[in-house]
Design a protein around this motif. Structure first.
Motif, PDB file in Angstrom:
ATOM      1  N   ARG A 264       0.822  -1.218   0.000  1.00 12.84           N
ATOM      2  CA  ARG A 264       0.000   0.000   0.000  1.00 12.84           C
ATOM      3  C   ARG A 264       0.857   1.269   0.000  1.00 12.84           C
ATOM      4  NH1 ARG A 264      -3.032  -2.787   4.151  1.00 12.84           N
ATOM      5  NH2 ARG A 264      -2.069  -1.412   5.704  1.00 12.84           N
ATOM      6  N   ALA A 265       2.167   1.100  -0.050  1.00 10.11           N
ATOM      7  CA  ALA A 265       3.124   2.221  -0.051  1.00 10.11           C
ATOM      8  C   ALA A 265       3.093   2.997   1.246  1.00 10.11           C
ATOM      9  CB  ALA A 265       2.884   3.154  -1.235  1.00 10.11           C
ATOM     10  N   GLU A 266       2.694   2.353   2.328  1.00 10.39           N
ATOM     11  CA  GLU A 266       2.770   2.993   3.637  1.00 10.39           C
ATOM     12  C   GLU A 266       4.172   2.857   4.224  1.00 10.39           C
ATOM     13  OE1 GLU A 266      -0.311   1.285   5.984  1.00 10.39           O
ATOM     14  OE2 GLU A 266      -1.925   2.051   4.689  1.00 10.39           O
ATOM     15  N   TRP A 267       4.876   1.781   3.846  1.00  5.85           N
ATOM     16  CA  TRP A 267       6.282   1.585   4.173  1.00  5.85           C
ATOM     17  C   TRP A 267       7.021   1.275   2.883  1.00  5.85           C
ATOM     18  CZ3 TRP A 267       6.151  -2.301   8.901  1.00  5.85           C
ATOM     19  CH2 TRP A 267       5.557  -1.653  10.002  1.00  5.85           C
ATOM     20  N   PRO A 268       8.312   1.621   2.789  1.00  6.35           N
ATOM     21  CA  PRO A 268       9.071   1.297   1.574  1.00  6.35           C
ATOM     22  C   PRO A 268       9.554  -0.148   1.585  1.00  6.35           C
ATOM     23  CG  PRO A 268      10.467   2.486   3.118  1.00  6.35           C
ATOM     24  CD  PRO A 268       9.099   2.429   3.748  1.00  6.35           C
ATOM     25  N   PHE A 269       9.664  -0.747   0.415  1.00  6.08           N
ATOM     26  CA  PHE A 269      10.265  -2.068   0.290  1.00  6.08           C
ATOM     27  C   PHE A 269      11.769  -1.973   0.529  1.00  6.08           C
ATOM     28  CE2 PHE A 269       6.435  -3.051  -2.133  1.00  6.08           C
ATOM     29  CZ  PHE A 269       6.183  -4.354  -1.766  1.00  6.08           C
ATOM     30  N   ARG A 270      12.334  -3.018   1.091  1.00  3.92           N
ATOM     31  CA  ARG A 270      13.787  -3.134   1.181  1.00  3.92           C
ATOM     32  C   ARG A 270      14.302  -3.819  -0.072  1.00  3.92           C
ATOM     33  NH1 ARG A 270      14.990  -5.905   6.925  1.00  3.92           N
ATOM     34  NH2 ARG A 270      16.399  -6.999   5.490  1.00  3.92           N
ATOM     35  N   GLN A 271      15.541  -3.487  -0.468  1.00  4.43           N
ATOM     36  CA  GLN A 271      16.117  -4.054  -1.681  1.00  4.43           C
ATOM     37  C   GLN A 271      16.185  -5.580  -1.604  1.00  4.43           C
ATOM     38  OE1 GLN A 271      17.791  -2.448  -4.706  1.00  4.43           O
ATOM     39  NE2 GLN A 271      17.237  -4.544  -5.214  1.00  4.43           N
ATOM     40  N   ASP A 272      16.653  -6.102  -0.465  1.00  4.65           N
ATOM     41  CA  ASP A 272      16.773  -7.554  -0.361  1.00  4.65           C
ATOM     42  C   ASP A 272      15.410  -8.222  -0.386  1.00  4.65           C
ATOM     43  OD1 ASP A 272      16.213  -6.398   2.115  1.00  4.65           O
ATOM     44  OD2 ASP A 272      17.207  -7.999   3.257  1.00  4.65           O
ATOM     45  N   HIS A 273      14.402  -7.586   0.225  1.00  6.74           N
ATOM     46  CA  HIS A 273      13.061  -8.157   0.208  1.00  6.74           C
ATOM     47  C   HIS A 273      12.478  -8.157  -1.203  1.00  6.74           C
ATOM     48  CE1 HIS A 273      12.230  -7.431   4.781  1.00  6.74           C
ATOM     49  NE2 HIS A 273      13.109  -8.398   4.547  1.00  6.74           N
ATOM     50  N   LEU A 274      12.752  -7.104  -1.952  1.00  9.90           N
ATOM     51  CA  LEU A 274      12.261  -7.054  -3.333  1.00  9.90           C
ATOM     52  C   LEU A 274      12.838  -8.212  -4.138  1.00  9.90           C
ATOM     53  CD1 LEU A 274      10.822  -5.685  -5.721  1.00  9.90           C
ATOM     54  CD2 LEU A 274      12.861  -4.266  -6.020  1.00  9.90           C
ATOM     55  N   ASN A 275      14.140  -8.415  -4.050  1.00 11.63           N
ATOM     56  CA  ASN A 275      14.760  -9.508  -4.798  1.00 11.63           C
ATOM     57  C   ASN A 275      14.234 -10.869  -4.352  1.00 11.63           C
ATOM     58  OD1 ASN A 275      16.397  -7.827  -6.383  1.00 11.63           O
ATOM     59  ND2 ASN A 275      17.971  -7.712  -4.792  1.00 11.63           N
ATOM     60  N   MET A 276      14.048 -11.036  -3.047  1.00 18.34           N
ATOM     61  CA  MET A 276      13.506 -12.303  -2.546  1.00 18.34           C
ATOM     62  C   MET A 276      12.090 -12.548  -3.058  1.00 18.34           C
ATOM     63  SD  MET A 276      14.865 -12.140   1.405  1.00 18.34           S
ATOM     64  CE  MET A 276      13.972 -13.632   1.908  1.00 18.34           C
ATOM     65  N   LEU A 277      11.270 -11.504  -3.062  1.00 17.36           N
ATOM     66  CA  LEU A 277       9.886 -11.663  -3.524  1.00 17.36           C
ATOM     67  C   LEU A 277       9.830 -11.979  -5.010  1.00 17.36           C
ATOM     68  CD1 LEU A 277       8.172  -8.762  -1.558  1.00 17.36           C
ATOM     69  CD2 LEU A 277       7.820 -11.212  -1.215  1.00 17.36           C
ATOM     70  N   LEU A 278      10.692 -11.340  -5.802  1.00 17.64           N
ATOM     71  CA  LEU A 278      10.706 -11.638  -7.231  1.00 17.64           C
ATOM     72  C   LEU A 278      11.119 -13.081  -7.482  1.00 17.64           C
ATOM     73  CD1 LEU A 278      12.234  -8.335  -8.672  1.00 17.64           C
ATOM     74  CD2 LEU A 278       9.831  -9.035  -8.596  1.00 17.64           C
ATOM     75  N   ASP A 279      12.040 -13.596  -6.677  1.00 15.09           N
ATOM     76  CA  ASP A 279      12.401 -15.016  -6.768  1.00 15.09           C
ATOM     77  C   ASP A 279      11.212 -15.891  -6.368  1.00 15.09           C
ATOM     78  OD1 ASP A 279      14.960 -14.372  -7.565  1.00 15.09           O
ATOM     79  OD2 ASP A 279      15.823 -14.552  -5.550  1.00 15.09           O
ATOM     80  N   PHE A 280      10.557 -15.520  -5.273  1.00 15.39           N
ATOM     81  CA  PHE A 280       9.435 -16.304  -4.755  1.00 15.39           C
ATOM     82  C   PHE A 280       8.271 -16.319  -5.745  1.00 15.39           C
ATOM     83  CE2 PHE A 280       5.786 -16.716  -1.645  1.00 15.39           C
ATOM     84  CZ  PHE A 280       6.021 -18.044  -1.355  1.00 15.39           C
ATOM     85  N   TYR A 281       8.070 -15.205  -6.438  1.00 13.32           N
ATOM     86  CA  TYR A 281       6.989 -15.115  -7.421  1.00 13.32           C
ATOM     87  C   TYR A 281       7.406 -15.657  -8.779  1.00 13.32           C
ATOM     88  CZ  TYR A 281       5.158 -11.709  -4.000  1.00 13.32           C
ATOM     89  OH  TYR A 281       4.715 -11.075  -2.858  1.00 13.32           O
ATOM     90  N   GLN A 282       8.646 -16.135  -8.869  1.00 11.69           N
ATOM     91  CA  GLN A 282       9.201 -16.719 -10.090  1.00 11.69           C
ATOM     92  C   GLN A 282       9.156 -15.744 -11.267  1.00 11.69           C
ATOM     93  OE1 GLN A 282       7.072 -20.452 -10.572  1.00 11.69           O
ATOM     94  NE2 GLN A 282       8.459 -21.494  -9.164  1.00 11.69           N
ATOM     95  N   VAL A 283       9.604 -14.535 -10.993  1.00 15.48           N
ATOM     96  CA  VAL A 283       9.716 -13.522 -12.048  1.00 15.48           C
ATOM     97  C   VAL A 283      11.075 -13.714 -12.722  1.00 15.48           C
ATOM     98  CG1 VAL A 283       9.797 -11.062 -12.565  1.00 15.48           C
ATOM     99  CG2 VAL A 283       8.237 -11.923 -10.805  1.00 15.48           C
ATOM    100  N   ASN A 284      11.053 -14.243 -13.931  1.00 13.00           N
ATOM    101  CA  ASN A 284      12.289 -14.549 -14.648  1.00 13.00           C
ATOM    102  C   ASN A 284      12.588 -13.561 -15.770  1.00 13.00           C
ATOM    103  OD1 ASN A 284      12.725 -16.968 -13.119  1.00 13.00           O
ATOM    104  ND2 ASN A 284      11.112 -17.948 -14.338  1.00 13.00           N
TER     105      ASN A 284
END
Length: 287
Positions: free
Chosen positions: A52-72
């Motif tokens: 909801r953009a109430e808090w910013p994403f962390r760089q490491d969390h973004l990369n982990m989520l993209l891996d988890f969501y299988q964004v290739n």
């Protein structure tokens, strides 16, 4: 995130857009908010606030989520990382894309979150107030390709659903008289479009004003623009579209457009007189 850091964080359009994209990617991957939060070893409320953009994403969390969501898709990953790196920036944000794809969808997303929308139109009736036939005519007028035309018109007309919600968006539009007289379409289509404007002008929460031809405009406000006012704590956004792309402006730059719109609205005819002027134009130009 420490409380002091949260209090200093002000959600920008970039953080909102990033959160929206990651939420859509998560849904397409079939993962729930709880699944993704568990993968990060965080509470689901944390991830919900990031989306909801109430808090910013962390760089490491973004990369982990993209891996988890299988964004290739390498280009998509790079764009999301770039969005995160620029998430603190205000002022100009170019969504990019074409009017048939990202640009229209992005504007739909923004309008759907609005509390109030101000529209200033110069040559063409604004999309939120167009009839389907008029929307087709504008597409032909600007020489857009027939391929994908029906989808584009569906997107444009679909955006108008925000005016039919249980808590509809408040809409204020000032339309230059030139747009009501300019032959974008055949007379029957123009007549129906102007009649539709008068119908919309009678709806609660909708105001349509006509700016008489030759009226002086504020300096720098020669072209069309929109101001989209979002609920707090999100900033107001000014939207412009031209040959260079579609641009979204925040901060002091959006304030200039709010001020310009206020001046233009004061120069325009009141709603009742605008309806009379529209009737006059129908009789003079399109009967």
């Amino acid at each position: 995130m420490p409380r002091a850091a949260r209090e200093l964080f002000h959600p920008t359009l970039r953080t909102q857009w990033l959160g929206h994209q990651l939420r859509e990617i998560r849904k397409r991957s079939g993962r729930s908010l709880a699944d993704a939060a568990l993968y990060l070893n965080y509470d689901p409320s944390y991830l919900a606030r990031c989306e909801r953009a109430e808090w910013p994403f962390r760089q490491d969390h973004l990369n982990m989520l993209l891996d988890f969501y299988q964004v290739n898709d390498g280009d998509l990953r790079a764009r999301l990382v770039a969005d995160l790196a620029a998430s603190w920036q205000l002022n100009v944000f170019d969504m990019g894309g074409s009017i048939h794809t990202n640009r229209s969808v992005s504007l739909t997303w923004l309008e759907g979150r609005a509390e109030t929308i101000y529209l200033y139109a110069v040559l063409v009736v604004p999309g939120l107030l167009q009839t389907r036939d008029y929307a087709h005519a504008t597409m032909r007028f600007y020489g857009d390709p027939d391929e994908g035309a029906e989808r584009w018109v569906d997107l444009r007309i679909g955006r108008q659903q925000i005016l039919d919600r249980s808590a509809p968006v408040r809409l204020s539009a000032v339309i230059d008289e030139t747009a009501l007289r300019y032959p974008i379409a055949e007379p029957a289509t123009m007549r129906a479009q102007l009649t539709h404007l008068m119908t919309m002008n009678r709806r609660p929460g909708v105001e349509v004003r006509v700016l008489p031809a030759g009226t002086r405009r504020p300096d720098g406000a020669g072209g069309p623009f929109a101001v989209i006012r979002l609920p707090k704590p999100y900033p107001s956004v000014a939207y412009l579209e031209n040959l260079a792309g579609s641009f979204y402006l925040e901060g002091p730059r959006s304030r200039k457009f709010v001020d310009a719109y206020d001046q233009i609205r004061r120069s325009a005819l009141p709603a009742g007189e605008s309806a009379k002027r529209i009737t006059q134009i129908i009789e003079e130009e399109w009967s």
